[in-house]
Write an enzyme that holds these catalytic residues in place. Structure first.
Site, short mmCIF file in Angstrom:
data_model
loop_
_atom_site.label_atom_id
_atom_site.label_comp_id
_atom_site.label_asym_id
_atom_site.label_seq_id
_atom_site.Cartn_x
_atom_site.Cartn_y
_atom_site.Cartn_z
N ALA A 100 7.18 -61.02 -25.38
CA ALA A 100 8.48 -61.72 -25.43
C ALA A 100 8.96 -61.91 -26.86
O ALA A 100 10.17 -61.89 -27.12
CB ALA A 100 8.34 -63.07 -24.74
N ASP A 112 25.83 -36.40 -63.33
CA ASP A 112 26.17 -35.22 -64.10
C ASP A 112 27.62 -35.37 -64.55
O ASP A 112 28.39 -36.12 -63.95
CB ASP A 112 26.00 -33.98 -63.21
CG ASP A 112 26.27 -32.68 -63.96
OD1 ASP A 112 25.94 -32.62 -65.15
OD2 ASP A 112 26.80 -31.75 -63.35
N ASP A 172 25.84 -31.13 -59.07
CA ASP A 172 26.32 -29.98 -58.29
C ASP A 172 25.61 -28.68 -58.63
O ASP A 172 25.75 -27.70 -57.92
CB ASP A 172 27.83 -29.80 -58.47
CG ASP A 172 28.21 -29.56 -59.93
OD1 ASP A 172 27.31 -29.62 -60.80
OD2 ASP A 172 29.40 -29.32 -60.20
N GLU A 224 13.89 -68.08 -25.30
CA GLU A 224 12.99 -67.35 -24.42
C GLU A 224 11.61 -67.99 -24.40
O GLU A 224 10.91 -67.98 -23.38
CB GLU A 224 12.88 -65.89 -24.84
CG GLU A 224 14.13 -65.06 -24.56
CD GLU A 224 14.11 -63.70 -25.24
OE1 GLU A 224 15.06 -62.93 -25.02
OE2 GLU A 224 13.16 -63.42 -25.99
N THR A 234 21.18 -57.34 -22.23
CA THR A 234 22.42 -58.03 -22.60
C THR A 234 22.64 -58.13 -24.11
O THR A 234 23.78 -58.18 -24.56
CB THR A 234 22.42 -59.45 -21.99
OG1 THR A 234 21.28 -60.18 -22.48
CG2 THR A 234 22.37 -59.38 -20.47
N ASP A 235 21.57 -58.16 -24.90
CA ASP A 235 21.73 -58.30 -26.36
C ASP A 235 22.13 -57.00 -27.06
O ASP A 235 22.65 -57.03 -28.18
CB ASP A 235 20.42 -58.81 -26.99
CG ASP A 235 20.38 -60.33 -27.08
OD1 ASP A 235 21.36 -60.96 -26.63
OD2 ASP A 235 19.39 -60.87 -27.59
#
Length: 918
Positions: free
Chosen positions: A285, A331, A645, A714, A744-745
């Site tokens: 839990a 650069d 690059d 909970e 639900t969360d």
């Protein structure tokens, strides 16, 4: 022998010795010898590092710390008798792993970086004849031919060269092409030997023959690839932080489980086995099963938002790492600047003309006193533009796509002169018909001049000369002023010299223009030598050019500084150019220290670490030195983003915490090494990406707070059950807990993951590495504020149902319809409390109404989903038995729908008090 020494020998030895060492000749190799060497040295291609197998890439998504915790949690759930719970947890892990694998595979484009840069074919000399061969078949000792536009297939020594210029920016970051001749000169910076050319670079102008002395992985190009491939990949800061969070949550969950087991034995008199299974249920839990998929999906949302801002993210965790960046090693060429030589000013003795328009745009103007001036209106400008355009071997072809860059056939320097002439209204092709070219005296690095001879009229020819200021003006004894030619005085020279010095101090490169008219009857142009042609010239003026900064760079740099992010320029360009650009765009002050590659080699590690603490610029640096700068910064505790690059940027890009490559002008090597690719090559996109990264981390913390909040209510029912010695029946089952964590969360938490960025996020310093996700603020909010309030409300909901059924006169129901309704109400109270909590978590101090109650529609979609899911669980027969739920009464629904209102009001009052105090 040291590899650099070998390179020096090939550059400094007489060409006959080079032929001897390579056992070759001007006639090249025989076909048989070439085949033998191909067997010995292998194909002329870059070997890619052994890539991670598909299976390994797949399974790594299932073995993170959090994933392992979920595997264990699922097993524990099955062991404790809740098979459905265990299966559900494992399914979440599987779905999350599959999603992560799919997202990263879709984002990362597998490209054969270096091979794509090598030419497919090369014209080689085999058996004394020119033959076209596959570039992969080129071997040391092969003689091959080069011309403008060719990519160079191997490291080679020049045998012959005519007007040879090579663009080495991809290798050394130098924006100005290098002049190449058969004579040796060490040059300035890396790879600057005048008689050597290197694999992966491009011929800008001229022709040449060369003999290859290194191919494939033995080239300088290959050595850089090796350096890049050797680097081990390290976990991103977010991965490290999630691992830390997993350990913290595991310790918390196990500690609570132990406490609950002891309490079950002490207060409820459970036997050890039953207490142990009860404790396992509580451990499950307290593990937020929904955290990992929520983080993954939130990062995926960040990837999509960044893609809209022109930043392609190859790995999900890279998104957040940007948010804590403290230093950007950038650069210069092509990153801070446009990598397009541009004429800024035209100078004659009487006037200075400004050339508008950036890069290779030809829609600019030539202006005098801010008024557009056509070249015909000023005889000196007319003559200078004429020389610049006609004494020129480069062609500029318009882009075939709207908004695209024109194609340059030649050198960027000469291309800038062509564009300048077009801006002045000069029609080059039309004038060439009138004054056809008769002969060319090509550019060479010794005299630093180029001349062309044209038919001027029936009795005269004209010599046009351009080149470096000091090398042209010393050949002049006359000057044109207002269209009239007179003697060049010492005062004139001093004025021109002073002007040239002022331009140089601004980081501008000057090119002088001169001419000479000769009598075609008295002079045979074919008998003219360079010395006799380029004397007694008429000086006209100067053009000044540079590789200009990107227009958006000024604001981007300012925003980085406001955000507490330091930018360090690391370039292959000269010290003067580097500092000029850095000061111009606000990167550093004029007091910044400029360290060259040679100086960097002589510095100790301690000296470098100290230098990096102040304002510093690195110029003329080699690839391994860029890598060293990045690594030393990391040793100093910095989070480093490195941009670039070119091939030369790849090692630093891979070593950095975040490597950012340019997508349009970047080499495939750079893109392959980077974590993020800018699809528009816009430095400003880096700032937008950093802003997004900061927002992602902030949002992860928001939904972490939200997810942890539900753990308290909970656990609270179980605490009451234990402390009452079992007199208060367990008000919530483990499957109901899972309903909140994985049901639900989830969607509201994802809505928090997409919360718009706070306006002041780029005015705050970067997050410190020591500042963790689970900090004091999160713990207080989740457990002692939102969690505690939700716990009280959920227990009130439990007793609310029992009161309607006779409690306290009647004992609390431990089974039957009343008990089922009471536990359903506890579940509903937690869900509806979370509706308020997700709204409260959207902001820290600012009112939710000020930010906009409905501004994040995804959160409201999540809220609607969790209400509907709860409704389905309460009315569906099969699900009722599985989740221990039942139908609720209308008064129950009224109670639940009223819950979020006071919770939001209470939090708004708290924020108002805090905000008012500030």
């Amino acid at each position: 022998m040291d590899e650099n020494k070998i390179r020096e020998l090939y550059a400094q030895n007489d060409i006959s010795e080079v032929f001897t060492n390579l056992q070759s000749s001007t006639d090249g190799l025989s076909s048989e010898e070439a085949a033998s060497r191909l067997e010995k040295y292998g194909p002329n291609q870059i070997q890619k590092a052994k890539e991670e197998s598909e299976w390994k890439a797949f399974f790594k998504n299932f073995i993170s710390m959090m994933a392992i915790l979920l595997w264990v949690s699922g097993a524990v759930a099955m062991f404790s008798g809740t098979l459905e719970l265990g299966i559900a947890i494992w399914l979440v892990n599987i779905i999350n792993g599959l999603f992560s694998f799919w997202q990263e595979r879709a984002a990362k484009k597998a490209t054969d970086a270096l091979n794509n840069m090598l030419p497919t074919y090369v014209e080689a000399i085999r058996d004394g004849k020119k033959v076209q061969i596959d570039a992969k078949e080129l071997v040391p000792g092969d003689v091959f031919v080069l011309q403008a536009g060719n990519s160079i297939p191997a490291d080679a020594r020049l045998i012959s060269a005519s007007s040879m210029q090579v663009d080495q920016s991809a290798l050394n970051g130098e924006s100005v092409p290098e002049s190449k001749t058969t004579d040796y000169s060490p040059g300035e910076g890396s790879y600057a030997e005048t008689n050597l050319v290197y694999s992966g670079t491009t011929v800008g102008a001229g022709t040449a023959r060369a003999i290859a002395f290194a191919t494939g992985m033995n080239t300088e190009f290959g050595k850089i690839a090796k350096l890049t491939q050797k680097q081990n990949k390290v976990d991103s800061p977010l991965t490290q932080e999630l691992n830390r969070l997993t350990k913290q949550l595991s310790i918390i969950a196990v500690s609570i489980g132990i406490v609950f087991m002891i309490a079950a034995i002490a207060f409820v008199k459970y036997p050890f086995a039953k207490a142990f299974i009860f404790a396992l249920g509580m451990i499950v839990a307290f593990i937020p099963e929904g955290l990992l998929p929520t983080v993954t999906l939130s990062l995926a949302q960040g990837v999509k938002r960044m893609a809209k801002k022109h930043a392609l993210v190859k790995e999900l965790n890279s998104v957040e790492t940007l948010g804590e960046t403290t230093v950007i090693c950038s650069d210069k060429t092509g990153t801070l600047t446009q990598n397009q030589m541009t004429i800024h000013y035209i100078w004659t003795l009487k006037n200075e003309f400004q050339v508008t328009g950036n890069g290779y745009e030809n829609n600019g103007q030539v202006e005098l006193n801010k008024k557009q001036l056509w070249y015909e209106e000023n005889p000196d400008l007319h003559k200078l533009v004429q020389i610049a355009s006609l004494d020129n071997d480069t062609a500029v072809q318009p882009s075939k796509t709207k908004g695209g860059k024109p194609k340059i056939l030649g050198t960027p320097t000469e291309a800038s002169l062509i564009i300048m002439a077009e801006k002045a209204g000069f029609d080059r092709q039309k004038v060439l018909v009138k004054y056809p070219r008769l002969r060319e005296l090509p550019f060479d690095s010794d005299r630093k001049r180029m001349s062309t001879i044209h038919r001027w009229n029936d009795t005269q020819d004209i010599i046009f000369t351009k080149g470096s200021f000091s090398d042209v003006i010393k050949q002049c004894d006359q000057i044109q002023v207002d269209g009239e030619v007179r003697s060049l005085t010492e005062d004139d020279r001093n004025v021109a010299d002073k002007c040239n010095a002022e331009y140089a101090a601004k980081g501008l490169r000057s090119m002088a223009m001169a001419y000479r008219i000769i009598d075609s009857k008295d002079t045979d142009i074919n008998k003219l030598t360079i010395e006799t042609a380029e004397e007694h010239l008429v000086f006209v003026g100067l053009t000044t050019m540079s590789d200009p900064p990107r227009p958006e760079i000024y604001n981007a740099v300012k925003r980085c500084h406001e955000a507490g992010i330091k930018i360090i320029m690391v370039t292959g360009d000269s010290k003067l150019t580097a500092k000029t650009v850095a000061v111009q765009i606000g990167l550093t002050s004029d007091k910044a220290r400029v360290i060259s590659g040679d100086e960097l080699n002589k510095m100790s590690d301690d000296e470098l670490r100290e230098a990096l603490k102040g304002e510093v610029i690195f110029a003329r640096v080699a690839p391994e030195q860029k890598y060293k700068v990045v690594k030393t910064l990391q040793e100093n505790g910095e989070i480093v983003a490195s941009t670039g690059d070119g091939v030369n940027d790849a090692p630093a890009l891979k070593q950095a915490d975040i490597g950012i490559a340019m997508g349009m002008t970047g080499t495939d090597v750079a893109k392959d090494a980077a974590n993020i690719i800018l699809t528009d090559d816009n430095f400003a996109s880096i700032v937008a990406a950093i802003e997004e990264g900061r927002a992602v981390y902030s949002n992860i913390r928001k939904f972490l707070t939200y997810i942890l909040t539900s753990n308290v209510p909970e656990a609270f029912p179980s605490i009451l059950f234990l402390l009452s010695g079992g007199l208060i029946p367990l008000p919530m089952t483990v499957m109901q807990i899972l309903t909140v964590d994985l049901g639900t969360d989830m969607l509201p938490a994802l809505g928090l993951g997409g919360e718009p960025v706070d306006p002041d996020v780029m005015k705050q310093p970067p997050r410190k590495r020591s500042e963790h996700l689970l900090n004091r603020s999160v713990i207080v909010k989740a457990f002692l504020w939102y969690g505690l309030i939700s716990s009280i409300i959920s227990i009130c909901a439990y007793f609310f149902v029992n009161m309607q059924n006779g409690w306290p006169k009647v004992a609390l129901a431990s089974s039957g319809s009343v008990y089922m309704r009471a536990t359903t109400m506890v579940l509903g109270a937690i869900i509806f409390s979370q509706i308020a909590n997700v709204l409260n978590c959207r902001t820290n101090k600012v009112s939710i109404f000020k930010k906009g109650l409905f501004s994040n529609r995804n959160i409201w979609y999540g809220i609607i989903f969790e209400i509907l899911l709860f409704l389905v669980l309460t009315v569906t027969p099969g699900l009722q038995q599985l989740f221990n739920t039942t139908r609720l009464m209308p008064i129950d629904w009224l109670f639940l729908f009223c819950l979020p209102i006071p919770l939001v009001i209470i939090d708004e009052i708290k924020k108002w008090l805090l905000y008012r105090e500030k």
